[in-house]
Design a protein around this motif. Structure first.
Motif, PDB file in Angstrom:
ATOM      1  N   VAL A 172       0.860  -1.188   0.000  1.00 18.84           N
ATOM      2  CA  VAL A 172       0.000   0.000   0.000  1.00 18.84           C
ATOM      3  C   VAL A 172       0.896   1.238   0.000  1.00 18.84           C
ATOM      4  O   VAL A 172       1.617   1.499   0.957  1.00 18.84           O
ATOM      5  CB  VAL A 172      -0.940   0.015   1.215  1.00 18.84           C
ATOM      6  N   VAL A 173       0.866   1.975  -1.106  1.00 18.44           N
ATOM      7  CA  VAL A 173       1.658   3.188  -1.261  1.00 18.44           C
ATOM      8  C   VAL A 173       0.874   4.357  -0.691  1.00 18.44           C
ATOM      9  O   VAL A 173      -0.303   4.531  -1.022  1.00 18.44           O
ATOM     10  CB  VAL A 173       1.979   3.433  -2.747  1.00 18.44           C
ATOM     11  N   PRO A 174       1.469   5.161   0.187  1.00 22.43           N
ATOM     12  CA  PRO A 174       0.701   6.254   0.791  1.00 22.43           C
ATOM     13  C   PRO A 174       0.238   7.262  -0.257  1.00 22.43           C
ATOM     14  O   PRO A 174       0.977   7.571  -1.194  1.00 22.43           O
ATOM     15  CB  PRO A 174       1.695   6.884   1.773  1.00 22.43           C
ATOM     16  N   PRO A 175      -0.975   7.786  -0.125  1.00 26.58           N
ATOM     17  CA  PRO A 175      -1.454   8.817  -1.054  1.00 26.58           C
ATOM     18  C   PRO A 175      -0.665  10.112  -0.875  1.00 26.58           C
ATOM     19  O   PRO A 175      -0.006  10.315   0.157  1.00 26.58           O
ATOM     20  CB  PRO A 175      -2.918   8.991  -0.650  1.00 26.58           C
ATOM     21  N   ARG A 176      -0.714  10.965  -1.863  1.00 24.92           N
ATOM     22  CA  ARG A 176       0.023  12.224  -1.813  1.00 24.92           C
ATOM     23  C   ARG A 176      -0.342  13.025  -0.560  1.00 24.92           C
ATOM     24  O   ARG A 176      -1.507  13.207  -0.234  1.00 24.92           O
ATOM     25  CB  ARG A 176      -0.274  13.056  -3.062  1.00 24.92           C
ATOM     26  N   GLY A 177       0.701  13.452   0.143  1.00 28.68           N
ATOM     27  CA  GLY A 177       0.514  14.288   1.318  1.00 28.68           C
ATOM     28  C   GLY A 177       0.169  13.554   2.594  1.00 28.68           C
ATOM     29  O   GLY A 177      -0.111  14.192   3.617  1.00 28.68           O
ATOM     30  N   TYR A 178       0.213  12.236   2.573  1.00 29.53           N
ATOM     31  CA  TYR A 178      -0.267  11.467   3.729  1.00 29.53           C
ATOM     32  C   TYR A 178       0.556  11.730   4.985  1.00 29.53           C
ATOM     33  O   TYR A 178       0.010  12.117   6.036  1.00 29.53           O
ATOM     34  CB  TYR A 178      -0.263   9.980   3.393  1.00 29.53           C
ATOM     35  N   PHE A 179       1.869  11.526   4.905  1.00 30.18           N
ATOM     36  CA  PHE A 179       2.678  11.688   6.116  1.00 30.18           C
ATOM     37  C   PHE A 179       2.795  13.156   6.518  1.00 30.18           C
ATOM     38  O   PHE A 179       2.943  13.467   7.706  1.00 30.18           O
ATOM     39  CB  PHE A 179       4.052  11.044   5.924  1.00 30.18           C
TER      40      PHE A 179
END
Length: 467
Positions: free
Chosen positions: A236-243
């Motif tokens: 699962v690749v984090p969506p843009r801006g997640y972290f």
């Protein structure tokens, strides 16, 4: 049923004596194992001589492949000089000292000290105990809850298995323990709402996290564990801006961030650490697997100065830091890890992954995104996944009882490809980092043939979606 293996063969002896991890133990009595006999580069061979491309580098870990004479000689040399010693009661040895120094120098954010264990599970368990210990030192005995994420994976020991957010690691094991809570999985493909951008979804993930913290009580929540990319949860690749969205929430309530780099560390994502790829600022970083190319078991927990100061103060009050393993910092795995890190530097493993990883990601999407069985292709660097679905338009997965992912894995083996089916029939890729573009092409050719054969098989079973 006649077993598919000969009496007195290695497979038969395996069935008679071995209890396997992550295996249907009853079915295994009938099917038996795939017995791997040797390896070289990105390939392994079974005991019948059949060759396979190892698309998972074992378990995300053999970054330099399945043979390396320098690592063999590093182990032999250390075995002759000092085959074992420990780190208890202030003892030490040069391999442990040198490896700790190398890790501190390579850390993505300033770190103070390194604790060694033998696996990612042990390292994450150790991190949890350190978090509890430090909060006691800081006069916050109630601030102990650990946040994981649904589908996250942090190991299988009792505490790390509780931080893990997968049903198979909880069912019948009486996990998770009290005090372990889980927040939304950041899978935009499944959890994103109609009309919602990735950035908006990331903000919603942060809002859900804050609601969870407030419901539990901020004074009771100690830390959050995050993989930069969720590995065993299906890549699962984090969506843009997640972290960038969730880290301010953690800082607002003084909640420590633990970066689980067991899979993503040492170049896998195209940076030395996944933390760098996605802009994390962890208080604690855990690594393992590619640390020694997995030739020998070793893992590490890096802690920042604040955490170490808490550990030091409490251990001085008690008289000892009452945690550690007989094999913590074992000199032979440490020597192999040192040589592994040297090789990464010499061959510019990060530069290589950036080059071939871009090719891999492009080819993975070009070849398979439009396949009728494929819902989503995702990944970065040399980690990826192809998620198989029953209904492409509706993003509906196959019922688990169909075991479509397991069927694909068997078909892939027939094509000479070792792969792994994970959550929601996500087929993972994590090849050795030394893989070449031509080997990537061959790996994807074999994957494609297995995928097409799966489509034929599903049509025959009258369960495939209409193309």
């Amino acid at each position: 049923m006649t077993p598919p293996y000969a009496a007195n063969s290695a497979a038969a002896r395996d069935v008679a004596n071995v209890l396997h991890p992550y295996t249907d133990l009853k079915s295994h009595l009938d099917t038996g194992p795939l017995v791997i006999a040797r390896g070289k580069g990105v390939r392994v061979w079974d005991d019948a001589g059949k060759e396979y491309i190892e698309a998972m580098a074992g378990l995300w870990c053999a970054a330099l492949g399945f043979d390396n004479e320098r690592l063999v000689q590093a182990a032999v040399k250390q075995m002759r000089e000092l085959p074992y010693y420990h780190g208890f009661t202030g003892r030490s040895h040069t391999p442990m000292i040198d490896l700790a120094e190398m890790l501190i120098q390579r850390a993505p954010v300033p770190m103070s000290k390194v604790f060694f264990a033998n696996s990612g599970s042990e390292a994450n368990d150790s991190a949890i105990k350190m978090i509890w210990y430090a909060n006691n030192a800081w006069g916050r005995p109630q601030k102990k809850k650990i946040i994981g994420r649904v589908r996250g994976y942090h190991g299988i020991t009792i505490a790390s298995g509780s931080a893990t957010g997968q049903a198979a690691n909880h069912k019948a094991f009486d996990l998770p323990l009290p005090g372990f809570i889980h927040t939304l999985c950041p899978t935009y493909y499944h959890e994103g709402k109609e009309g919602e951008t990735e950035e908006q979804f990331s903000m919603r993930c942060a809002e859900e996290l804050e609601k969870l913290i407030l419901a539990e009580g901020p004074d009771t929540v100690a830390a959050m564990f995050c993989e930069p990319i969720m590995g065993a949860g299906g890549v699962v690749v984090p969506p843009r801006g997640y972290f960038q969205a969730i880290q301010p929430v953690l800082k607002k309530y003084d909640i420590l961030l633990v970066a689980d780099e067991v899979i993503c560390g040492f170049g896998r994502t195209g940076n030395y650490w996944g933390t760098q790829t996605y802009g994390l600022e962890p208080d604690i970083l855990v690594c393992a697997k590619a640390l020694s190319n997995s030739f020998l078991p070793i893992s590490a927990v890096m802690v920042n100065q604040r955490v170490f100061d808490g550990l030091a103060a409490k251990s001085h009050e008690i008289g000892t830091f009452g945690h550690g393993f007989t094999y913590s910092g074992h000199p032979v795995p440490a020597a192999v890890a040192i040589e592994t890190l040297k090789i990464y530097d010499e061959i510019d493993i990060v530069g290589h992954v950036r080059e071939v990883g871009a090719y891999f990601q492009s080819e993975l999407r070009r070849r398979f995104q439009d396949h009728p069985l494929v819902g989503e292709v995702r990944g970065i660097g040399l980690i990826g996944a192809v998620e198989l679905v029953e209904d492409k338009a509706a993003r509906r997965n196959f019922p688990p009882a169909r075991k479509v992912g397991a069927k694909f894995v068997k078909l892939a083996e027939q094509q000479g490809l070792i792969s792994r089916a994970m959550v929601l029939d996500s087929i993972g890729f994590s090849p050795p980092l030394v893989i070449t573009k031509s080997e990537i092409g061959e790996m994807l050719d074999r994957f494609g043939r297995a995928l097409d054969e799966l489509a034929v098989q599903l049509r025959r079973e009258a369960i495939a979606p209409v193309a």
